[in-house]
Write an enzyme that holds these catalytic residues in place. Sequence first.
Site, PDB file in Angstrom:
ATOM      1  N   ALA A  73      27.125 -62.652  27.064  1.00  0.00           N
ATOM      2  CA  ALA A  73      27.198 -62.309  28.255  1.00  0.00           C
ATOM      3  C   ALA A  73      25.931 -61.927  28.964  1.00  0.00           C
ATOM      4  O   ALA A  73      25.813 -62.198  29.945  1.00  0.00           O
ATOM      5  CB  ALA A  73      28.379 -61.097  28.488  1.00  0.00           C
ATOM      6  N   THR A  74      25.144 -61.418  28.010  1.00  0.00           N
ATOM      7  CA  THR A  74      23.843 -61.159  28.646  1.00  0.00           C
ATOM      8  C   THR A  74      23.075 -62.668  29.272  1.00  0.00           C
ATOM      9  O   THR A  74      22.652 -62.784  30.485  1.00  0.00           O
ATOM     10  CB  THR A  74      22.773 -60.485  27.834  1.00  0.00           C
ATOM     11  OG1 THR A  74      23.253 -59.232  27.504  1.00  0.00           O
ATOM     12  CG2 THR A  74      21.138 -60.718  28.022  1.00  0.00           C
ATOM     13  N   GLN A 181      34.119 -56.493  30.051  1.00  0.00           N
ATOM     14  CA  GLN A 181      34.883 -55.229  29.764  1.00  0.00           C
ATOM     15  C   GLN A 181      36.486 -55.248  30.282  1.00  0.00           C
ATOM     16  O   GLN A 181      37.452 -54.812  29.563  1.00  0.00           O
ATOM     17  CB  GLN A 181      34.506 -54.108  30.194  1.00  0.00           C
ATOM     18  CG  GLN A 181      32.792 -53.761  29.646  1.00  0.00           C
ATOM     19  CD  GLN A 181      32.930 -53.465  28.216  1.00  0.00           C
ATOM     20  OE1 GLN A 181      34.100 -52.785  27.902  1.00  0.00           O
ATOM     21  NE2 GLN A 181      31.769 -53.362  27.504  1.00  0.00           N
ATOM     22  N   ALA A 202      32.529 -62.996  23.888  1.00  0.00           N
ATOM     23  CA  ALA A 202      33.585 -62.980  22.745  1.00  0.00           C
ATOM     24  C   ALA A 202      33.639 -61.622  22.028  1.00  0.00           C
ATOM     25  O   ALA A 202      34.728 -61.330  21.877  1.00  0.00           O
ATOM     26  CB  ALA A 202      33.216 -64.104  21.781  1.00  0.00           C
ATOM     27  N   HIS A 203      32.540 -61.081  21.632  1.00  0.00           N
ATOM     28  CA  HIS A 203      32.877 -59.854  20.783  1.00  0.00           C
ATOM     29  C   HIS A 203      33.328 -58.797  21.394  1.00  0.00           C
ATOM     30  O   HIS A 203      33.587 -57.709  20.653  1.00  0.00           O
ATOM     31  CB  HIS A 203      31.386 -59.611  19.914  1.00  0.00           C
ATOM     32  CG  HIS A 203      30.290 -58.808  20.913  1.00  0.00           C
ATOM     33  ND1 HIS A 203      30.207 -57.571  20.771  1.00  0.00           N
ATOM     34  CD2 HIS A 203      29.620 -59.291  21.722  1.00  0.00           C
ATOM     35  CE1 HIS A 203      29.536 -57.247  21.591  1.00  0.00           C
ATOM     36  NE2 HIS A 203      28.883 -58.037  22.441  1.00  0.00           N
ATOM     37  N   THR A 239      22.498 -77.307  21.219  1.00  0.00           N
ATOM     38  CA  THR A 239      23.413 -77.907  20.398  1.00  0.00           C
ATOM     39  C   THR A 239      24.440 -76.643  20.529  1.00  0.00           C
ATOM     40  O   THR A 239      24.283 -75.444  20.344  1.00  0.00           O
ATOM     41  CB  THR A 239      23.151 -78.180  19.069  1.00  0.00           C
ATOM     42  OG1 THR A 239      22.203 -79.147  18.996  1.00  0.00           O
ATOM     43  CG2 THR A 239      24.127 -78.323  18.234  1.00  0.00           C
ATOM     44  N   CYS A 325      20.238 -37.327  24.165  1.00  0.00           N
ATOM     45  CA  CYS A 325      19.717 -37.081  22.840  1.00  0.00           C
ATOM     46  C   CYS A 325      20.486 -38.379  21.836  1.00  0.00           C
ATOM     47  O   CYS A 325      20.071 -38.475  20.935  1.00  0.00           O
ATOM     48  CB  CYS A 325      20.295 -35.862  22.443  1.00  0.00           C
ATOM     49  SG  CYS A 325      18.700 -34.549  22.374  1.00  0.00           S
TER      50      CYS A 325
END
Lengths: 403, 130
Positions: A73-74, A181, A202-203, A239, A325
């Site tokens: 997606a990036t 999302q 996909a992930h 490819t 943090c």
Amino acid sequence: MKAIYMDHHATTPLDKEVLESMMPYLTEHFGNPSSNTHEYGHIARKAVEEARKKIADLIGAQSADEIIFTSGATEADNLAVKGIAWNNRDKKGQIITIATEHKAILDTVSRLEREGYEIAYARIDEYGLIDLDHLASLLKPETRLISIQTANSEIGTIQPIAEIGQLAMQHKIPFHTDAVQALGKVDINVIRDHIDMLSISAHKMYGPKGIGALYVRKGIKLTSLIDGGGHERGMRSGTLNVPGIVGLGKAAEIAKRDMKQEVDRLLILRNRLADGIDKQIEHCKLNGHPIKRLANNLNYSFAYVEGESLILACRDVALSSGSACTSTSLQSSYVLRAINVPESLAHCSIRFGLGKSNTSEQIDYILELLVRNVKKLREMSPLYDLARDGIDIDKLNWSKHTH
Amino acid sequence: MDVWDDYTEKVMEHYEHPRNVGVVENANGTGVVGNPACGDVMKLTIRVDDDIITDVKFKTFGCGAAIATSSMVTEIVKGKNIDDALKVSNKVVTDALGGLPKVKLHCSVLAEDALKAAIDDYRKNRDSGK
């Protein structure tokens, strides 16, 4: 290993059904879909086209050809935004987005700003919801693109995508949405909602990492980021990642098939967690929209308890925090700051990202951990003492930043 | 990798079982440093008799490293003469914890600052005859 995974906005485990669908394309069906002189290429090409169809089905696209595969997606976000902007390299123009977008959008528009494009940020309210009137007021003849996410990964707020699409269509401005999302959790239809481009990963929906897609409505041209063999209608050379694409297709098919039932199940779990927190822990703030929110998301600030210390106490459960943090930059979450959550509360935030593996027993377990450890850490917190004495910690004169 | 994967066993042990949590009831020195907007605030209260720190307690809002360094600093300075206590640098505290991840080193500075502030406060109280 963590006993419980509750960070599904970061990534999701690969569905076994998805893995099985991919396996033959890692081994015997290894062909290059671009090879049109033999069966190897034909089999791979057929698998890719079937996957394209399944993804088109999930988002209601008219044609499978409108799906362009990317590395994730990036890349899809980069391709959508730069692809439109760079069509107008001479005249530049304006791009509209919001401050709570993923960094793949924000860093991309920052680069375009340095190149001379004008970047406008539509106002959002305290829940992260876009101000549609303000968005409309920003539009001008030089507006090249509106890019607004479907749902936010930290606070879960779902944007009024159909209204934005309507507005964009009326002004003939391309509309892109990062739906990473939202897919599998929000009903999206690119035709009904007037979406011109949509980013997919996909992930984030139980598929493999390293594969994503950009829906590009027919008629929209993009300047490619990667030049080469002219794959994907010339918009993305390289490819094709056949096993990844098959996995993405299967994940999309499952997402569509199971959406209603999974959303209902997630809502029950999510509400059980939220009700438990609201009833059993004082001084909590829900970040993000109370209703227009992803079914699997909660984001709470537990006042007077620093987020990292609470995550550490609950380390049997994989969670994330907006606390500085837990970041290497020592900056609290930019999303929480963008919706004006006070810094003192941003450091206290915990994000719960529920998913398929989570059960009501797990919800009860995390609740018990939270109740016990928030109490323990508050006993240790000087801020809690001040609050109990009725002192507003944000109004005290603290020393300057130490880091 | 978890953000705390780099925490030593000693850090985790002090985080899990912090020593000297609370406020010294008859304290004659108090130091409060940090800022809630930065994600860490440390309050150290001390009881000093004849320039010896006879009691010390802390309250800390902060990450695991901030809690562990707070706990450790109280252990180190208890029973020390204030001049010796002032020599307890952030490095002494960090070393006693077996080290801290680089991004967490500022937490140990906070512990040193809180100690100095508490001793300063004690001296002011002493010199003004309180």
